[in-house]
Design a protein around this motif. Sequence first.
Motif, PDB file in Angstrom:
ATOM      1  N   ILE A  20      -5.476  19.382   7.651  1.00  0.00           N
ATOM      2  CA  ILE A  20      -6.147  18.627   7.005  1.00  0.00           C
ATOM      3  C   ILE A  20      -5.268  16.999   6.641  1.00  0.00           C
ATOM      4  O   ILE A  20      -5.843  16.207   6.331  1.00  0.00           O
ATOM      5  N   GLY A  21      -3.996  17.187   6.761  1.00  0.00           N
ATOM      6  CA  GLY A  21      -3.110  15.926   6.608  1.00  0.00           C
ATOM      7  C   GLY A  21      -3.339  15.344   5.311  1.00  0.00           C
ATOM      8  O   GLY A  21      -3.954  15.901   4.587  1.00  0.00           O
ATOM      9  N   ASP A  22      -2.582  14.087   5.250  1.00  0.00           N
ATOM     10  CA  ASP A  22      -2.794  13.317   4.004  1.00  0.00           C
ATOM     11  C   ASP A  22      -4.043  12.943   3.667  1.00  0.00           C
ATOM     12  O   ASP A  22      -4.295  12.835   2.475  1.00  0.00           O
ATOM     13  N   GLU A  23      -4.840  12.682   4.627  1.00  0.00           N
ATOM     14  CA  GLU A  23      -6.448  12.103   4.171  1.00  0.00           C
ATOM     15  C   GLU A  23      -6.915  13.139   3.673  1.00  0.00           C
ATOM     16  O   GLU A  23      -7.735  12.947   2.805  1.00  0.00           O
ATOM     17  N   GLY A  24      -6.813  14.402   3.873  1.00  0.00           N
ATOM     18  CA  GLY A  24      -7.437  15.608   3.611  1.00  0.00           C
ATOM     19  C   GLY A  24      -7.202  15.617   2.029  1.00  0.00           C
ATOM     20  O   GLY A  24      -7.846  16.111   1.134  1.00  0.00           O
ATOM     21  N   VAL A  25      -5.998  15.503   1.647  1.00  0.00           N
ATOM     22  CA  VAL A  25      -5.490  15.825   0.394  1.00  0.00           C
ATOM     23  C   VAL A  25      -6.036  14.514  -0.401  1.00  0.00           C
ATOM     24  O   VAL A  25      -6.322  14.870  -1.465  1.00  0.00           O
ATOM     25  N   GLN A  26      -6.191  13.420  -0.158  1.00  0.00           N
ATOM     26  CA  GLN A  26      -6.753  12.197  -0.775  1.00  0.00           C
ATOM     27  C   GLN A  26      -8.190  12.668  -1.238  1.00  0.00           C
ATOM     28  O   GLN A  26      -8.344  12.445  -2.374  1.00  0.00           O
TER      29      GLN A  26
END
Length: 777
Positions: free
Chosen positions: A682-688
């Motif tokens: 998911i990477g950092d964008e998924g966490v956002q």
Amino acid sequence: AALYGFVCLCGAVRQVRLRGFSDPEAGIHLVQKRYVHSPNLRAAYAEVIREARVGCGAEVDVAAAACILYQCFRGGSEPPVDPAFGNFLYAMHLWLEEEQGVPLKEAWALLAAFYEVLSSTVRVAGVADELRPVLQKAMERRSKERYAHVGEFREELNRATKWEPVPQTFLGSHEDAMSHKGRQDGELQWNLSPWRLGIAYVQRAVRILQEPGYQELRRVVVRRFDADIPMDLLISFSNCFEPFSSSGRKLQFGEIELPVDTIAEVLNESLEANAIVVLRFVSELDLTCISESYDAQAAAKVLTNVLTQNTHVEKVVVRQRHLGPTEVRELLRALLSSSVEYLDLCSNPLTKAGGEYVAQTLRGQDCLQRPVPVVVRRLGLRTLKLARCELEDSGVAMVADALVDNSSLESIDLQLNAAGQQSCESFARSLLVNCTLKQLDLGRNNISASAATQLMSATRSNIVLQTLNLQDNPLDFIHGEFEDWTRALRSSGAPSAASSPVRRGSSFRECTTAPPGCCLQELKLRHVGLSSEAGQHLFDSLATNALLRSVNVEWNNLGRFASGSIGKCIASQRSGIEVLILRDNHVGDGDELYKEMAKGFSLRGDGAQNRTLRTLCLGNTGTTRKGAQILADVLYRNHLPALESLSLFGNPGMGSEGVAHLVDKIPGDCALMSLNLAMCNIGDEGVQALAVSFHNGCPVRDVDLSENNLTDSASSALKAVVEALSPAESGRQLRVGAQVAALHRLSVVCNKLSLAVVRQLQAKAGSHVTLLAGGNG
């Protein structure tokens, strides 16, 4: 203890004598009573004995004491009469009848016969092995071969029987307890902790506690017992206290008041010496935590003594104690007289012979082929665990056959015992009759497809069995074979065990009055070689089964061919599945599963719902970004209103876009509480996107973001997740239905977060959120 005192009395009072052992009056009385019926003969015999008497000495007292003890041990039976005594009676009869007028001193035949009586050896039989040589020596008629005095005899008795004199302080301790000296916290207490309690001590304590005049003694304190207290005496002692007695009297072991729930509460350095006594007051016995100094034979002996006539113990665990068939025989016999409901013998080499003993016990039979004591109760065992016991197929079959005659067992675990065709045939027969078994675990055995089919067919005629575990068996269904197997799963209108309960111990007639049909509620088929074709037949049947609550088909060969049937099953209105484990299959390939799920709900209308599914595991199934989007739409339309746990770990094809779409569509008023997105790339964008969803009221309380390549760039988003959902920080309250909830756990294990960011997250989480952050920094 009473016999010990009597032995001392025999040494002090010289009037105590028995037949023919140099005491004329005792001998006259015995012979007149048992052997001589003519009054003339009685009088004549009395004269003979008086004339032939020998001097009394200490050795005579030894013989008298030994005879008295022998009678006590033999229930009043006197020492056996040997041929020499019969010859003497015959010689006396001839002298009285045919040699009248011959002086006694010249009646050589009679005197010789009498000398033979005094010189012959008494054969002691029917007493304990340790007592026989002691009594034999004491009862020798030749004075030189007997003990020299009663003191020597007493010492040998002490050595053989563990009897011992008790001090005067102990003898008067109960009277002190009855006075103000024994009052503790407003109740009378008898403190026996200063003494090591042997047989004599315990015997006296039992007598005092059973007397009506000492009922006010409400507590007895003990600290140490001898190891060789007889079982009957131990039971009598235990029965003086709760829970074996309704008197309300308590037994205190050191500082611990008995009874206790678990063995850990009494486990200390002195337990081994007191094991049999103390463990009788433990309701849950787990001998895996007992010292390894107990070998298999010692552990079995201790447990056997603890279980015998024990109506308090409920649970027994004896894992990995190297118990073989020999050790387990006595243990199982003791089980018949106990109140044990849960028995775990896993990882013991019982072998086929042990399986036969278990089968006999389940039938309520004594596996030692001895008469069952009157105290034996009806076997009340409900749970039996025999995993990894080397029973083999024939041993498991014997256990299965015994269930025909058993009306108590509700759960049995037989994993890792090489069960196969014979075992399944036996279980199939038993299930047609047995009315109590609810859980059958045959996982990790050698069960084939044909054997499983026979077993599954038998479930159609059983309305009690709820759980069947066949995981890790080489079923490997071939073409068309699985259709026969799944026929039993199709709804037949049979009532569930919950709606139509069967009493424990119900008869075969009562069980067979219910309509036929499989009533399974949990089916475990993990790693059994299910193909896509087999999976299609399985889920086509489950789509119309309203009784089955949990299905586990993880780690099989299910692919796209089965995906459509799985999707239709989830969307079916007639399916009652609450827990569905599909992980480690290829059902997500091509998104067929999600398409059929959405299509099924769509055909039923906008308000269509599956109100039963609570847990859905789709980890490592090849789910893609498109599949995640379709699943998100299903959740958004509230087609799965009861879903509480959703696992999508191990699906890197979802990516940040798929996860963002998923979390954005989660309704704030749904029941979802746990979301596993580990290894989904998911990477950092998924966490956002996740942070925005939580901020907007996402009800999830448990999130797993492990192994998603998160960096420090996601720190603000992670802080926002914690801050938005922490009641202490934001003052907001999240509601799941009518309950107030908060984020309980956040896992960011094995990512690329620096140590500083991890510490910041920990500070932000505080005590409101459990943060798992290992493998970072």
